[in-house]
Design an enzyme around this catalytic site. Structure first.
Site, PDB file in Angstrom:
ATOM      1  CB  CYS A  58     -41.304 -22.928 -13.505  1.00 13.15           C
ATOM      2  SG  CYS A  58     -40.591 -21.282 -13.621  1.00 13.15           S
ATOM      3  CB  CYS A  61     -37.934 -22.713 -11.903  1.00 11.52           C
ATOM      4  SG  CYS A  61     -39.404 -21.846 -11.288  1.00 11.52           S
ATOM      5  CB  CYS A 190     -45.054  -0.434  -8.851  1.00  9.15           C
ATOM      6  SG  CYS A 190     -43.902  -0.340 -10.224  1.00  9.15           S
ATOM      7  CB  CYS A 193     -41.529   0.415  -7.887  1.00  7.86           C
ATOM      8  SG  CYS A 193     -42.628   1.476  -8.860  1.00  7.86           S
TER       9      CYS A 193
END
Length: 438
Positions: A58, A61, A190, A193
């Site tokens: 990744c 990462c 969300c 959020c």
């Protein structure tokens, strides 16, 4: 490069990508966690843990590595920091619902229900997030309870300074109050959020006493969400001070960091500050109330009402009111007096010796003042006050290092001045000598 060499490179890269500990080594402060040691070291311990679930292939990462290592070093001895290679520990990562990399979870007071970390991927923010969970754990142990709902709910109500809003309390707290509000409409699921949550909480603390920050779960409190036309999350609305209605809500168009929110809100707060009252200096109590807690106090002495009628005086007061509006963000105090009504003030501040109107600006805390030497006009006063606001201009110490005696006087009735009536003299009983005519 030959074919055999290319395949050697490919094999080497593949080996690195699948190695058990590709991103962190034993010399780092990041602890290697596996299915064999996870329960013993994390779940069954009393320590707070920050755990990164990652995959060696990744890119995000790998980008996180230096910041995560820095956070681990900073938190050493205070909070444990670990990493799990999900390529090798697929079962362990699956148990914790990991669906993307990197995923960071904080194991605090409830080890069976870790908190998802959704803040910025910097050492500072990761450390602050971990310390916040440690603080909650301490409060729980001491019996203080949590300061709010868990940040895993996606809203900003994890801060004690963020007000939890609902369909039932919204009108009372927001629309029917004189307070200035920023309200976040959020959904628990969300991601944006969740990213906003720590910034919203931090901004709420910094703005305390000036602008209130609230959060409303729009998936639960649908009446208010529909009333304000909420269609996406998070949506932030601004409500100015004073009575409000649905149409008074303004869209927040600032950034999503704590500093962005604070700066935007403070600008709105300044715009909503009412213009100061230009107060007549009628007593010592008025002086203290108007100027004692202000950074500066603007003192004007206007001509006597017999020298400048009501229209003339109101013209001067209008200029002062306009300047008060212009410089209202400075939150200065504004006083005016009639020439001769407060002789001690005039003497102390050297006002009036060269005529009226006159002006001085006083720093009551430092006992220094500056005198308007230009014209008592909109342009002249503006130039004078502008220089003072930038720290320019000549200042002098107040004589005696204290404000002088203030006399109690009657407030102006708004009318023109009148000369005192002359008494008629009765000369009927007076004998006058007759003069010979020439």
């Amino acid at each position: 490069m030959g074919t055999s060499s290319i395949w050697m490179v490919v094999a080497l890269v593949a080996g690195l990508a699948t190695s058990g500990w590709a991103l962190y080594s034993s010399s780092d402060d990041v602890v290697e966690l596996t299915a064999n040691n996870f329960d013993r070291m994390v779940v069954k311990s009393d320590e707070v843990w920050v755990v990164e679930f990652y995959a060696p292939f990744c890119g995000h990462c790998r980008n996180l590595v230096p910041e995560y290592k820095k956070a681990a070093t900073a938190l050493k001895g205070v909070i444990k920091v670990g990493g799990i290679n999900c390529e090798e520990e697929q079962s362990l990562c699956g148990q914790h619902g990991v669906r993307g990399y990197p995923t960071i979870k904080i194991f605090g007071a409830n080890k069976r229900s870790p908190v998802d970390y959704n803040g910025q991927r910097t050492a500072k923010d990761i450390a602050e997030g971990a310390l916040a969970e440690a603080k909650k754990k301490i409060k729980n142990v001491l019996g203080g309870g949590s300061s709010g709902s868990s940040s895993s709910d996606g809203g900003s109500s994890d801060s004690k300074d963020v007000v939890e809003l609902t369909d039932s309390n919204f009108d009372k707290l927001v629309l029917n109050s004189d307070d200035i509000w920023l309200v976040e409409f959020f959904a628990p699921w969300c991601g944006h959020c969740k990213n906003l949550a720590p910034h919203w909480a931090k901004a709420a603390s910094e703005l305390k006493g000036k602008v209130k920050l609230g959060a409303l779960d729009a998936t639960v409190h649908t009446i208010k969400a529909q009333q304000f036309g909420i269609q996406g999350y998070p949506t932030i609305k601004f409500f100015a001070g004073g009575p409000k209605d649905r149409d008074s809500a303004q869209e927040y168009d600032g950034g999503r960091t704590a500093s962005d929110i604070v700066n935007w809100a403070l600008e709105k707060h300044s715009e909503n500050i009412p213009a100061p009252e230009i107060v007549q200096l009628t007593s010592e109590e008025v002086t203290k109330k108007t100027c004692e807690e202000k950074p500066l106090c603007v003192v004007s002495v206007l001509p006597h009402i017999l020298d400048c009628d009501a229209a003339c005086r109101n013209n001067y007061l209008a200029i002062l009111a306009k300047m008060g509006e212009k410089y209202k963000k400075k939150q200065w105090g504004w006083l005016w007096s009639e020439g001769g009504a407060q002789p001690e003030i005039e003497s102390t501040l050297d006002i009036g010796g060269f005529g009226y109107p006159a002006m001085a600006v006083v720093n009551v805390k430092k006992m220094k003042y500056s005198l308007l030497r230009g014209a008592f006009s909109e342009e002249g006063i503006n130039e004078f006050l502008r220089d003072l606001s930038y720290g320019r201009g000549h200042t002098a110490p107040v004589k005696g290092a204290a404000l002088p005696k203030i006399y109690n006087v009657d407030p102006w009735d708004g009318k023109d001045g009148q000369l005192p009536e002359e008494e008629d003299i009765d000369l009927s009983d007076v004998d006058l000598d007759e003069k010979d005519e020439l």
